[in-house]
Design an enzyme around this catalytic site. Structure first.
Site, PDB file in Angstrom:
ATOM      1  N   SER A 252       0.564  -1.191   0.081  1.00 60.23           N
ATOM      2  CA  SER A 252      -0.179   0.155   0.290  1.00 60.23           C
ATOM      3  C   SER A 252       0.722   0.999  -0.075  1.00 60.23           C
ATOM      4  O   SER A 252       2.131   1.010   0.557  1.00 60.23           O
ATOM      5  CB  SER A 252      -1.275   0.231   1.401  1.00 60.23           C
ATOM      6  OG  SER A 252      -0.407  -0.056   2.321  1.00 60.23           O
ATOM      7  N   LYS A 253       0.365   2.347  -0.836  1.00 62.95           N
ATOM      8  CA  LYS A 253       1.279   2.917  -0.517  1.00 62.95           C
ATOM      9  C   LYS A 253       1.294   4.305   0.289  1.00 62.95           C
ATOM     10  O   LYS A 253       2.213   5.105   1.433  1.00 62.95           O
ATOM     11  CB  LYS A 253       0.505   5.217  -1.572  1.00 62.95           C
ATOM     12  CG  LYS A 253      -0.298   5.048  -1.344  1.00 62.95           C
ATOM     13  CD  LYS A 253      -1.005   6.150  -2.569  1.00 62.95           C
ATOM     14  CE  LYS A 253      -2.353   6.686  -1.868  1.00 62.95           C
ATOM     15  NZ  LYS A 253      -3.288   6.668  -2.565  1.00 62.95           N
ATOM     16  N   ARG A 254       0.873   4.098   1.828  1.00 64.53           N
ATOM     17  CA  ARG A 254       0.738   4.449   3.092  1.00 64.53           C
ATOM     18  C   ARG A 254       1.975   3.754   3.434  1.00 64.53           C
ATOM     19  O   ARG A 254       3.052   4.948   4.442  1.00 64.53           O
ATOM     20  CB  ARG A 254      -0.015   3.710   4.005  1.00 64.53           C
ATOM     21  CG  ARG A 254      -1.207   5.002   3.570  1.00 64.53           C
ATOM     22  CD  ARG A 254      -2.270   5.061   5.198  1.00 64.53           C
ATOM     23  NE  ARG A 254      -3.243   5.718   5.217  1.00 64.53           N
ATOM     24  CZ  ARG A 254      -3.334   6.114   6.361  1.00 64.53           C
ATOM     25  NH1 ARG A 254      -2.754   5.832   7.679  1.00 64.53           N
ATOM     26  NH2 ARG A 254      -4.300   7.121   6.747  1.00 64.53           N
ATOM     27  N   ASP A 405      -1.947  11.661   1.535  1.00 63.38           N
ATOM     28  CA  ASP A 405      -2.469   9.889   1.075  1.00 63.38           C
ATOM     29  C   ASP A 405      -3.777  10.124   0.502  1.00 63.38           C
ATOM     30  O   ASP A 405      -3.363   9.516  -0.358  1.00 63.38           O
ATOM     31  CB  ASP A 405      -1.947   9.874   2.416  1.00 63.38           C
ATOM     32  CG  ASP A 405      -0.655   8.777   2.014  1.00 63.38           C
ATOM     33  OD1 ASP A 405       0.014   8.455   1.673  1.00 63.38           O
ATOM     34  OD2 ASP A 405      -0.803   7.473   3.844  1.00 63.38           O
ATOM     35  N   ARG A 467       6.990  10.653   4.692  1.00 62.06           N
ATOM     36  CA  ARG A 467       7.674  10.148   4.880  1.00 62.06           C
ATOM     37  C   ARG A 467       9.386   9.693   5.190  1.00 62.06           C
ATOM     38  O   ARG A 467       9.236   9.481   7.020  1.00 62.06           O
ATOM     39  CB  ARG A 467       7.347   8.668   4.491  1.00 62.06           C
ATOM     40  CG  ARG A 467       5.433   8.404   4.881  1.00 62.06           C
ATOM     41  CD  ARG A 467       5.584   6.960   4.534  1.00 62.06           C
ATOM     42  NE  ARG A 467       5.687   5.988   3.149  1.00 62.06           N
ATOM     43  CZ  ARG A 467       5.131   6.300   2.342  1.00 62.06           C
ATOM     44  NH1 ARG A 467       4.504   6.592   1.763  1.00 62.06           N
ATOM     45  NH2 ARG A 467       5.765   5.907   0.924  1.00 62.06           N
TER      46      ARG A 467
END
Ligand code: GLU
Length: 497
Positions: A252-254, A405, A467
């Protein structure tokens, strides 16, 4: 029978590495059998689909080296290849299902369905449609339709027994019919849902093998039943294991950059990315790690896909990419670097940001080096600020990371609107609020406009840098994430899309 496979992306976001992964396996399978590989755009979700996203997906798949034989851009005998251009075909087919009694009109309001859902959840029952409108008489249905009452078309589902799915990798999979919902096939706006459009198109486009992600296995009973209702032969199904983050959660892009464009911008070689995706759950007969697409096609065997969730590990990809890069001749290397980013097409959008800020060409590299870099070499000291302490900086970055996000339209206006709303909600002066972002994005406290820079860098690299900055500042513990998430949800930020 000619083998025909397809990739059927929905143009609702950035081109996902998972799409390239599934496309790669479809392409290899088709090529190895002398068959054809098709690209179809599944844009039945009119709200979330966009032509920009479609464009980016096509470009990204082309960049990575996957070429389709038929598709919306190249045409073919089975078009149109964009579902939004096939509305009439779906209408005709849903009418056939209604006439044969395999589908029914449902007039239930969203309030009723909401209540039903609540009740089922409270009673710990399976959440799904209860068949309420199945009991309507023909006359009642006619009257409601004539009165213009809003309705959807649902498919009938057996209320007992099991559906047996033959999956290339899993053998026979059984799913009880009671677990399957009476799926909406046509929405109130008259457009089909994924399920109807997908089955109709796979049949009409003569797809022989459906190779797709395992998240679709629970939809297979509905699809198999639709093939039966239409009296068609179903294709062979093969559900590929999902790509996972190193912690085994779904990619997942998170947690991991998922956009193909991110890997392109970071300067990975398309061949290496494709090679790495080929290694996801699959191996060469001699187990060697480095191989080209042609070599993969030659030795391809779908049966050698293993079902354990393949881990998409960037360090491994870096290692493989390094091997590919070192194998280039010096001439190829310099050519590749030029193609990658040191070219007019790539640099032109940056010129308006740079030109007014330099006195000599040699000022360009120190000012704009961050535009052709990957993750930046920032430290805790880079984030020191007279008004914001380390925790405040960390919090701004974390909140921004949550905000971007879910930012769907990645342009300056939307980023700016989001930031000013967030700064206000956090009761921070805009100047102070953007300071950590300048550092995270450009590596410096002052640089070209941070929002312009984010547009230039694109969503995935921007997210990755934010991030990374949070990590450099010590990260956010689980407990803190919970607390901050709650706080973030309660901030009254104007929602944008
Ligand atoms: N449109 C679906 C997707 O985005 C296609 C799923 C399928 O291959 O059936 O993944």
């Amino acid at each position: 029978m000619k083998v025909r496979t397809r990739i059927a992306p929905s143009p609702t976001g950035d081109p996902h590495v998972g799409t390239a992964y599934i496309a790669l396996f479809n392409l290899c399978f088709a090529r190895q059998h002398g068959g054809e590989f098709i690209l179809r755009i599944e844009d039945t979700d009119q709200v979330r689909s966009s032509s920009e996203s479609e464009q980016r997906i096509l470009e990204a798949l082309r960049w990575v080296g996957l070429q389709w034989d038929e598709g919306p851009d190249v045409g073919g005998d089975f078009g149109p290849y964009r579902q939004s251009e096939r509305a009439e075909i779906y209408k005709e087919h849903s009418a056939k299902l209604l006439d044969a009694g395999h589908a029914f009109h449902c007039f239930c309001s969203s309030e009723r369905l909401g209540e039903l859902r609540k009740e089922q959840m409270a009673n710990k029952q399976r959440v799904g449609y209860d068949g309420h409108c199945l009991s309507l008489s023909d006359d009642e249905i006619k009257a409601k339709l004539a009165a213009g009452e809003s309705s959807v078309v649902r498919m009938k589902i057996p209320q007992e027994g099991v559906c047996k799915i033959q999956d290339t990798l899993r053998g026979e999979v059984e799913i009880e019919w009671l677990q399957v919902d009476m799926q909406v096939l046509v929405k109130a706006d008259g457009l089909p849902t994924y399920h109807l459009a997908n089955v109709v198109d796979d049949h009409l486009m003569e797809i022989t093998h459906v190779i797709r992600g395992e998240e679709w296995i629970s939809s297979a009973p509905k699809h198999i039943l639709l093939y039966q209702y239409f009296g068609w032969q179903a294709p062979e199904f093969c559900h590929m294991p999902l790509l996972r983050n190193p912690d085994k959660s779904k990619l997942s892009k998170r947690k991991n950059p998922t956009s193909i464009l991110f890997y392109q911008r970071m300067g990975y070689m398309a061949e290496a990315l494709l090679n790495y995706l080929g290694r996801m759950g699959w191996s060469m007969p001699d187990e060697r790690e480095q191989f080209s697409l042609e070599e993969m096609i030659k030795d391809f065997d779908l049966k050698r896909v293993s079902l354990g969730g393949p881990i998409f590990d960037k360090e491994k990809l870096d290692w493989l990419n390094g091997n590919w890069i070192r194998d280039l001749s010096e001439e190829e290397f310099s050519q590749r670097v030029l193609e990658w980013a040191i070219n007019k097409q790539h640099l032109d959008p940056a010129i308006p940001l740079i030109q007014s800020r330099v006195e000599k060409f040699s000022d360009i590299a120190p000012l704009a080096g961050f535009m052709v870099s990957g993750l930046l070499d920032v430290t805790e000291a880079s984030f020191e600020h007279k008004k914001l302490d380390k925790d405040a900086v960390r919090k701004v970055l974390q909140f921004v990371s949550w905000q971007v996000d879910v930012l769907f339209t990645w342009d300056k206006a939307h980023i700016e609107e989001g930031f000013s709303g967030l700064a206000e909600a956090m009761e921070l002066k805009f100047r102070d609020f953007v300071f950590p972002l300048f550092v995270a994005i450009s590596g410096k406290a002052a640089s070209v406009s941070v929002m312009d820079a984010m547009v230039f860098l694109g969503p995935d690299l921007s997210r990755a840098r934010i991030r990374h900055a949070v990590e450099v500042l010590g990260g956010v513990s689980k407990k803190e994430t919970k607390r901050w998430d709650k706080e973030y949800q309660q901030l009254n930020i104007k929602k944008n899309s």
